[in-house]
Design a protein around this motif. Sequence first.
Motif, short mmCIF file in Angstrom:
data_model
loop_
_atom_site.label_atom_id
_atom_site.label_comp_id
_atom_site.label_asym_id
_atom_site.label_seq_id
_atom_site.Cartn_x
_atom_site.Cartn_y
_atom_site.Cartn_z
N SER A 101 0.86 -1.17 0.00
CA SER A 101 0.00 0.00 0.00
C SER A 101 0.91 1.22 0.00
N LEU A 102 0.77 2.03 -1.03
CA LEU A 102 1.63 3.20 -1.21
C LEU A 102 0.78 4.46 -1.22
N ALA A 103 1.06 5.34 -0.27
CA ALA A 103 0.29 6.57 -0.13
C ALA A 103 0.65 7.57 -1.22
N LEU A 104 -0.36 8.21 -1.75
CA LEU A 104 -0.19 9.28 -2.74
C LEU A 104 -0.40 10.66 -2.12
N THR A 105 -1.33 10.72 -1.18
CA THR A 105 -1.63 11.98 -0.49
C THR A 105 -1.85 11.66 0.99
N THR A 106 -1.99 12.70 1.78
CA THR A 106 -2.23 12.55 3.21
C THR A 106 -3.56 11.82 3.43
N ALA A 107 -3.55 10.90 4.40
CA ALA A 107 -4.77 10.16 4.72
C ALA A 107 -5.83 11.10 5.27
N LYS A 108 -7.09 10.75 5.06
CA LYS A 108 -8.18 11.59 5.53
C LYS A 108 -8.15 11.77 7.05
N ASN A 109 -7.67 10.73 7.76
CA ASN A 109 -7.60 10.83 9.22
C ASN A 109 -6.23 11.32 9.69
N ASN A 110 -5.40 11.78 8.74
CA ASN A 110 -4.05 12.28 9.01
C ASN A 110 -3.11 11.24 9.60
N GLN A 111 -3.42 9.99 9.41
CA GLN A 111 -2.56 8.91 9.92
C GLN A 111 -1.18 9.01 9.27
N THR A 112 -0.16 8.88 10.08
CA THR A 112 1.21 8.87 9.56
C THR A 112 1.96 7.61 9.96
N HIS A 113 1.53 6.95 11.05
CA HIS A 113 2.19 5.75 11.54
C HIS A 113 2.11 4.63 10.50
N LYS A 114 3.25 4.09 10.14
CA LYS A 114 3.37 2.99 9.18
C LYS A 114 2.84 3.35 7.79
N ARG A 115 2.74 4.61 7.48
CA ARG A 115 2.30 5.03 6.15
C ARG A 115 3.51 5.06 5.23
N ILE A 116 3.45 4.33 4.14
CA ILE A 116 4.55 4.25 3.20
C ILE A 116 4.19 5.08 1.98
N TRP A 117 5.06 6.02 1.64
CA TRP A 117 4.78 6.94 0.55
C TRP A 117 5.33 6.42 -0.77
N PHE A 118 4.53 6.49 -1.80
CA PHE A 118 4.93 6.12 -3.16
C PHE A 118 6.22 6.86 -3.54
N TYR A 119 6.28 8.13 -3.21
CA TYR A 119 7.37 9.01 -3.67
C TYR A 119 8.71 8.72 -3.00
#
Length: 128
Positions: A101-119
Amino acid sequence: MHSQNVGTIGELAVRIELIKQGYKVYIPEVDVDHVDLIVELKNNSFQRVQVKTITKPTTDTAIQVRCVKYVDSGRVDVIAVYYVPQDKCAFVPYNNEKMLSLALTTAKNNQTHKRIWFYQYERYPEFS
């Protein structure tokens, strides 16, 4: 557009990006056993790459790539993800995950923990 055409476009885009980054890229004669490309690293070793082409986000803020069939195959070193809407590639080291799962934008709930960014994977990973 036929899914095979979409996949071919993704493979070509990934090859172009790898060449731009200074890598030698080899194409297997037959596309079997999960190896779409072979990349020669700067230390003269090789890695096997599976290319995935994504045409739309899976959620409002991320893309997901199914990897179930590669688990424990020992055949994939890197998953290259080509995201068509942005004409961008990500090169994710593969560690037997069933799903990336690769994030493109900030999550709606602003979750940052374990969020992996595509970029964060725009450069090809040099590891052995």
